[in-house]
Design a protein around this motif. Sequence first.
Motif, PDB file in Angstrom:
ATOM      1  N   LEU A  41       5.795   8.990 -10.467  1.00  0.00           N
ATOM      2  CA  LEU A  41       5.251   9.516  -9.212  1.00  0.00           C
ATOM      3  C   LEU A  41       5.898  10.858  -8.911  1.00  0.00           C
ATOM      4  N   THR A  42       5.135  11.733  -8.270  1.00  0.00           N
ATOM      5  CA  THR A  42       5.704  12.994  -7.814  1.00  0.00           C
ATOM      6  C   THR A  42       6.700  12.693  -6.697  1.00  0.00           C
ATOM      7  N   PRO A  43       7.611  13.616  -6.398  1.00  0.00           N
ATOM      8  CA  PRO A  43       8.573  13.363  -5.320  1.00  0.00           C
ATOM      9  C   PRO A  43       7.923  13.017  -3.986  1.00  0.00           C
ATOM     10  N   ILE A  44       6.833  13.684  -3.639  1.00  0.00           N
ATOM     11  CA  ILE A  44       6.174  13.400  -2.359  1.00  0.00           C
ATOM     12  C   ILE A  44       5.492  12.037  -2.399  1.00  0.00           C
ATOM     13  N   ALA A  45       4.836  11.717  -3.499  1.00  0.00           N
ATOM     14  CA  ALA A  45       4.187  10.406  -3.616  1.00  0.00           C
ATOM     15  C   ALA A  45       5.233   9.295  -3.555  1.00  0.00           C
ATOM     16  N   TYR A  46       6.380   9.507  -4.190  1.00  0.00           N
ATOM     17  CA  TYR A  46       7.442   8.504  -4.149  1.00  0.00           C
ATOM     18  C   TYR A  46       7.977   8.356  -2.725  1.00  0.00           C
ATOM     19  N   LYS A  47       8.167   9.455  -2.039  1.00  0.00           N
ATOM     20  CA  LYS A  47       8.660   9.417  -0.653  1.00  0.00           C
ATOM     21  C   LYS A  47       7.670   8.660   0.238  1.00  0.00           C
ATOM     22  N   LEU A  48       6.392   8.898   0.030  1.00  0.00           N
ATOM     23  CA  LEU A  48       5.349   8.200   0.784  1.00  0.00           C
ATOM     24  C   LEU A  48       5.403   6.693   0.493  1.00  0.00           C
ATOM     25  N   LEU A  49       5.547   6.323  -0.776  1.00  0.00           N
ATOM     26  CA  LEU A  49       5.615   4.909  -1.145  1.00  0.00           C
ATOM     27  C   LEU A  49       6.860   4.248  -0.555  1.00  0.00           C
ATOM     28  N   VAL A  50       7.994   4.934  -0.597  1.00  0.00           N
ATOM     29  CA  VAL A  50       9.227   4.373  -0.037  1.00  0.00           C
ATOM     30  C   VAL A  50       9.055   4.107   1.456  1.00  0.00           C
ATOM     31  N   LEU A  51       8.431   5.035   2.164  1.00  0.00           N
ATOM     32  CA  LEU A  51       8.199   4.838   3.595  1.00  0.00           C
ATOM     33  C   LEU A  51       7.302   3.616   3.824  1.00  0.00           C
ATOM     34  N   MET A  52       6.298   3.451   2.984  1.00  0.00           N
ATOM     35  CA  MET A  52       5.424   2.289   3.114  1.00  0.00           C
ATOM     36  C   MET A  52       6.190   0.996   2.796  1.00  0.00           C
ATOM     37  N   VAL A  53       7.053   1.015   1.790  1.00  0.00           N
ATOM     38  CA  VAL A  53       7.850  -0.164   1.434  1.00  0.00           C
ATOM     39  C   VAL A  53       8.792  -0.518   2.584  1.00  0.00           C
ATOM     40  N   GLN A  54       9.415   0.477   3.188  1.00  0.00           N
ATOM     41  CA  GLN A  54      10.343   0.232   4.290  1.00  0.00           C
ATOM     42  C   GLN A  54       9.644  -0.369   5.500  1.00  0.00           C
ATOM     43  N   ASN A  55       8.331  -0.159   5.580  1.00  0.00           N
ATOM     44  CA  ASN A  55       7.544  -0.686   6.694  1.00  0.00           C
ATOM     45  C   ASN A  55       6.498  -1.695   6.217  1.00  0.00           C
TER      46      ASN A  55
END
Length: 114
Positions: A41-55
Amino acid sequence: VALRHGATLGIKSPDPVFTIGDLRVDLAKRQVFVGGAEVHLTPIAYKLLVLMVQNAGKVVTHRQLLHEVWGPNTHDPHYVRVFMGQLRQKLEPEPSNPRYLITEPGVGYRLRAE
């Protein structure tokens, strides 16, 4: 400091590995797997996924996603739609009929928790 305070108060940190179906996100190692195969994943896509995982299980609004991933000066929800579509292409078995990343019309997105 916040982590130390959380440890002294007996608050557990979230599990560093999130798994649902064939999707596994290892937050500690910054790795994403679908069906056992690692997905880049690109850095932004990974950041987006992490935010979704955290929530996971909660609805995350377009505004929250924009603010947390792209910063407070970004207001175009088109960014979220584009990157969510890219995530679905890489993570979902059927991107047009998503099982994990669910759209909440007019509000935002939700990552299924179970």
